[in-house]
Design an enzyme around this catalytic site. Structure first.
Site, PDB file in Angstrom:
ATOM      1  N   LYS A 214      -2.659  -6.179  -9.286  1.00 13.44           N
ATOM      2  CA  LYS A 214      -3.765  -6.738 -10.258  1.00 13.44           C
ATOM      3  C   LYS A 214      -3.404  -6.319 -11.567  1.00 13.44           C
ATOM      4  CE  LYS A 214      -8.700  -6.836 -10.921  1.00 13.44           C
ATOM      5  NZ  LYS A 214     -10.015  -6.386 -10.722  1.00 13.44           N
ATOM      6  N   GLU A 220       3.012   3.426  -9.197  1.00 14.91           N
ATOM      7  CA  GLU A 220       3.492   3.525  -8.082  1.00 14.91           C
ATOM      8  C   GLU A 220       4.309   2.256  -7.735  1.00 14.91           C
ATOM      9  OE1 GLU A 220       0.753   4.500  -8.639  1.00 14.91           O
ATOM     10  OE2 GLU A 220       0.124   6.277  -7.274  1.00 14.91           O
ATOM     11  N   GLY A 276      -9.731  -5.222  -6.464  1.00 14.94           N
ATOM     12  CA  GLY A 276      -8.461  -4.736  -5.749  1.00 14.94           C
ATOM     13  C   GLY A 276      -8.797  -4.772  -4.112  1.00 14.94           C
ATOM     14  N   ARG A 277      -9.798  -4.045  -4.042  1.00 12.56           N
ATOM     15  CA  ARG A 277     -10.218  -3.929  -2.475  1.00 12.56           C
ATOM     16  C   ARG A 277     -10.915  -5.061  -1.806  1.00 12.56           C
ATOM     17  NH1 ARG A 277     -12.465  -0.606  -5.984  1.00 12.56           N
ATOM     18  NH2 ARG A 277     -14.843  -0.578  -6.252  1.00 12.56           N
ATOM     19  N   GLU A 362     -13.870   3.487  -1.774  1.00  6.07           N
ATOM     20  CA  GLU A 362     -13.628   3.386  -3.192  1.00  6.07           C
ATOM     21  C   GLU A 362     -14.994   2.664  -3.811  1.00  6.07           C
ATOM     22  OE1 GLU A 362      -9.755   2.987  -5.152  1.00  6.07           O
ATOM     23  OE2 GLU A 362     -10.361   0.754  -4.907  1.00  6.07           O
ATOM     24  N   HIS A 393      -8.522  10.085  23.754  1.00  3.51           N
ATOM     25  CA  HIS A 393      -7.815  11.177  24.138  1.00  3.51           C
ATOM     26  C   HIS A 393      -7.446  12.080  22.948  1.00  3.51           C
ATOM     27  CE1 HIS A 393      -7.422   9.535  28.251  1.00  3.51           C
ATOM     28  NE2 HIS A 393      -7.380   8.435  27.581  1.00  3.51           N
ATOM     29  N   LYS A 517      -4.550  10.098 -12.054  1.00  2.00           N
ATOM     30  CA  LYS A 517      -3.523   9.191 -12.411  1.00  2.00           C
ATOM     31  C   LYS A 517      -2.914   9.691 -13.832  1.00  2.00           C
ATOM     32  CE  LYS A 517      -4.892   4.749 -10.949  1.00  2.00           C
ATOM     33  NZ  LYS A 517      -5.352   3.259 -11.279  1.00  2.00           N
TER      34      LYS A 517
HETATM   35  O1  F6P Z   1      -6.316   3.041  -7.489  1.00  2.92           O
HETATM   36  C1  F6P Z   1      -7.107   2.400  -7.645  1.00  2.92           C
HETATM   37  C2  F6P Z   1      -6.760   1.187  -7.823  1.00  2.92           C
HETATM   38  O2  F6P Z   1      -6.988   0.677  -8.847  1.00  2.92           O
HETATM   39  C3  F6P Z   1      -7.617   0.073  -6.551  1.00  2.92           C
HETATM   40  O3  F6P Z   1      -8.616  -0.213  -6.788  1.00  2.92           O
HETATM   41  C4  F6P Z   1      -6.612  -0.812  -6.426  1.00  2.92           C
HETATM   42  O4  F6P Z   1      -6.492  -1.615  -5.447  1.00  2.92           O
HETATM   43  C5  F6P Z   1      -5.007  -0.319  -6.755  1.00  2.92           C
HETATM   44  O5  F6P Z   1      -5.289   0.753  -7.597  1.00  2.92           O
HETATM   45  C6  F6P Z   1      -3.857  -0.840  -7.034  1.00  2.92           C
HETATM   46  O6  F6P Z   1      -4.251  -1.611  -8.299  1.00  2.92           O
HETATM   47  P1  F6P Z   1      -3.291  -2.781  -8.846  1.00  2.92           P
HETATM   48  O7  F6P Z   1      -3.364  -4.126  -8.078  1.00  2.92           O
HETATM   49  O8  F6P Z   1      -3.743  -3.069 -10.272  1.00  2.92           O
HETATM   50  O9  F6P Z   1      -1.824  -2.487  -8.632  1.00  2.92           O
END
Ligand code: F6P
Length: 553
Positions: A214, A220, A276-277, A362, A393, A517
């Site tokens: 987003k 990452e 995002g979620r 979240e 189990h 972060k």
């Molecule tokens: O770590 C939190 C967050 O902002 C989430 O809410 C989001 O889904 C994820 O990181 C990834 O964010 P982006 O889509 O901006 O890379």
């Protein structure tokens, strides 16, 4: 703590809250499900709500008509439906980020009007869906080729959090609907082994990377995307022009996408009013759309919409997300339950609970209310679980005989997926028998007298007694189709919304992920260069030193 500036009393000072506390105390030690069913067998049919293809049975909950009425009064007093309407109207209910919350617009029909600041966002939603569909069709048909002219056989989604969990979960859930001639991989972890394992057996000439972010700033994702680009170029002779045929982006941030070197013509956009979620039914779902095709993707959106409309229009006493949200509040706020298990009896839903962890935790893992005051009530639960029979189990022992109250959702389907062999289809009744048996055992347990009647020696009776009264919701659908998956996800989205509304928290921000972060960026030079990090606490400094020493050994 003073009441909110808007003048409404703090949640725990409301008379509706006190009424629930009294009701809970009156029922101590706690309501007994055997007695509740004996007194009112009709609850088996009455405590069922149907939405689209979902049959949601909440009869095995520690509630009576009176409990439900009191919970409804709390929902009315906290104006859950008022906030719901504000959300659907496009108001900026995500106050700390000053944003509208309009994932429901992602599945609105073409002719709907949903305005943000006076602008109808629906045409934009459908324009992107149409572009996605055209692109997905080109990849699926082989018309979209890689740099060397080979057709695309592998699709690798690179993203994290909402930009990974949704598409990865839905791809798994809808595997029987996917094009099996294509390979799909989902890379999220900054641990290089994630990308390594995802691409080690792939031919770069046949591989398409979808960079899903987003913000397009998530370290990452950008790190993995950069490494993926190097892998691609190394495999294709280093010609930078290859990137345009092998990389597309899903983002709200065109500038950053261009800065990364991806042609914005190959970017599929979404908007800041999609969290995002809550985003896998936006452009973030491109990998899924390539897997299942645009028509199936649209069926999934239709499924979401069925539950959106239900949440918006069904009366409170028959409103599934409202009821599920209120039941969670009953246990979390009045019975000290700390967690909530989601236990799908479908292997295809193996990633569903992990997806819900982000959606729920979240969203509602908050400890200040909308006005910034510390809450004096419990908020979001720990959400956990794995497919049911495997869990039976492993950890069900604790649910049955441990000391904790763990409300659970059991999710199952009447039909196995069509492509199974007859032998494997025949296993489905056994799978579902397990679901029903667990709901029964959890609710009604086994009394000491029943154990004795089986001839069990007296000293073993306490060990083999089940106290029961473990509440479950059973969600049953005909079959796990794209529409049903959309219905399930929307059901949980709105359940989470209901709880956040009652708790008066902002369910749509996520400031809690920021500190880690920032600190990771600060600590990294200490690892890579041994740099002094000002203000590093002694414990972390010692860990960094130990890490560097061990690395050299
Ligand atoms: O770590 C939190 C967050 O902002 C989430 O809410 C989001 O889904 C994820 O990181 C990834 O964010 P982006 O889509 O901006 O890379």
């Amino acid at each position: 703590m003073s009441d909110s500036p808007a003048g409404s009393p703090r949640l725990t000072r409301r008379p509706e809250w006190a009424a629930l506390e009294d009701h809970r105390t009156d029922a101590l030690p706690q309501p007994d499900l055997r007695q509740l069913f004996e007194a009112d067998p009709g609850r088996a049919e009455r405590y069922v709500v149907r939405v689209g293809d979902l049959r949601i049975d909440y009869s095995k909950h520690l509630v009576t008509d009176e409990t439900l009425a009191l919970l409804q009064e709390l929902a009315a007093a906290t104006d859950v439906f008022g906030l719901r309407d504000a959300m659907f109207r496009g108001e900026r209910i995500n106050t700390t980020e000053n944003r509208a919350v309009l994932h429901t617009a992602l599945r609105a029909p073409r002719d709907a009007v949903v305005e943000v600041d006076g602008e109808n966002v629906v045409p934009g939603v459908h324009a992107v869906l149409d572009r996605m569909a055209a692109f997905a069709d080109r990849v699926r048909s082989g018309e979209w080729t890689g740099h060397t002219g080979k057709r695309i056989r592998n699709v690798v989604n690179i993203g994290i959090g909402g930009s990974d969990l949704g598409p990865a979960m839905a791809y798994e859930a809808l595997r029987p609907f996917t094009d099996r001639s294509l390979t799909f991989r989902f890379v999220s972890n900054v641990d290089g082994s994630d990308l390594h394992e995802a691409v080690r057996d792939l031919d770069p000439a046949e591989t398409l990377f979808i960079v899903a972010s987003k913000t397009f700033t998530t370290i990452e994702t950008i790190t993995n995307a950069t490494s993926a680009r190097s892998w691609l170029l190394a495999g294709l002779g280093g010609d930078e022009k290859a990137v345009a045929r092998h990389f597309v982006a899903l983002s709200t941030n065109a500038e950053k996408v261009a800065g990364f070197g991806i042609d914005v013509d190959n970017m599929f956009e979404f908007w800041d009013w999609v969290g995002g979620r809550y985003s896998y039914d936006s452009a973030i779902g491109l990998s899924l759309m390539i897997a299942i095709g645009p028509d199936r993707f649209r069926e999934m959106l239709d499924g979401f919409r069925i539950v959106d409309e239900h949440f918006r229009n069904a009366p409170a006493e028959a409103n599934a997300p409202l009821i599920m949200g209120l039941l969670g509040i009953w246990y979390g706020n009045f019975h000290d339950a700390q967690s909530h298990a989601v236990l799908p009896y479908s292997h295809y839903l193996s990633k569903f609970t992990a997806y819900l962890q982000q959606l729920d935790m979240e969203s509602n893992g908050k400890s200040v209310d909308r006005d910034g005051n510390a809450v004096e009530w419990e908020t979001g639960p720990v959400v956990w679980g794995t497919p049911g029979t495997n869990g039976q189990h492993a950890y069900y022992q604790l649910i049955h005989q441990g000391t904790k109250l763990i409300p659970a959702d059991l999710i199952g389907f009447a039909r196995p997926v069509a492509e199974l062999s007859d032998d494997l289809k025949a296993q489905h009744d056994l799978l579902m028998a397990n679901l029903f048996a667990q709901g029964q055992a959890l609710a009604f347990g086994k009394t000491a007298d029943e154990v004795r009647a089986e001839g069990v020696p007296e000293e073993q009776v306490p060990h083999r007694t089940f106290r029961g009264n473990h509440p479950t919701t059973t969600i049953l659908a005909t079959e796990l189709t794209p529409s049903v998956l959309g219905q399930l996800v929307a059901l949980y989205e709105h359940k989470v919304f209901v709880q956040g509304a009652v708790w008066n928290i902002d369910s749509f921000d996520q400031w809690g992920v920021e500190l880690g972060k920032v600190l990771a960026k600060r600590v990294e030079p200490a690892l890579t260069e041994g740099a002094d990090v000002p203000g590093l606490d002694p414990s972390t400094a010692a860990l960094v030193a130990a890490y560097r020493n061990l690395r050299e050994v």
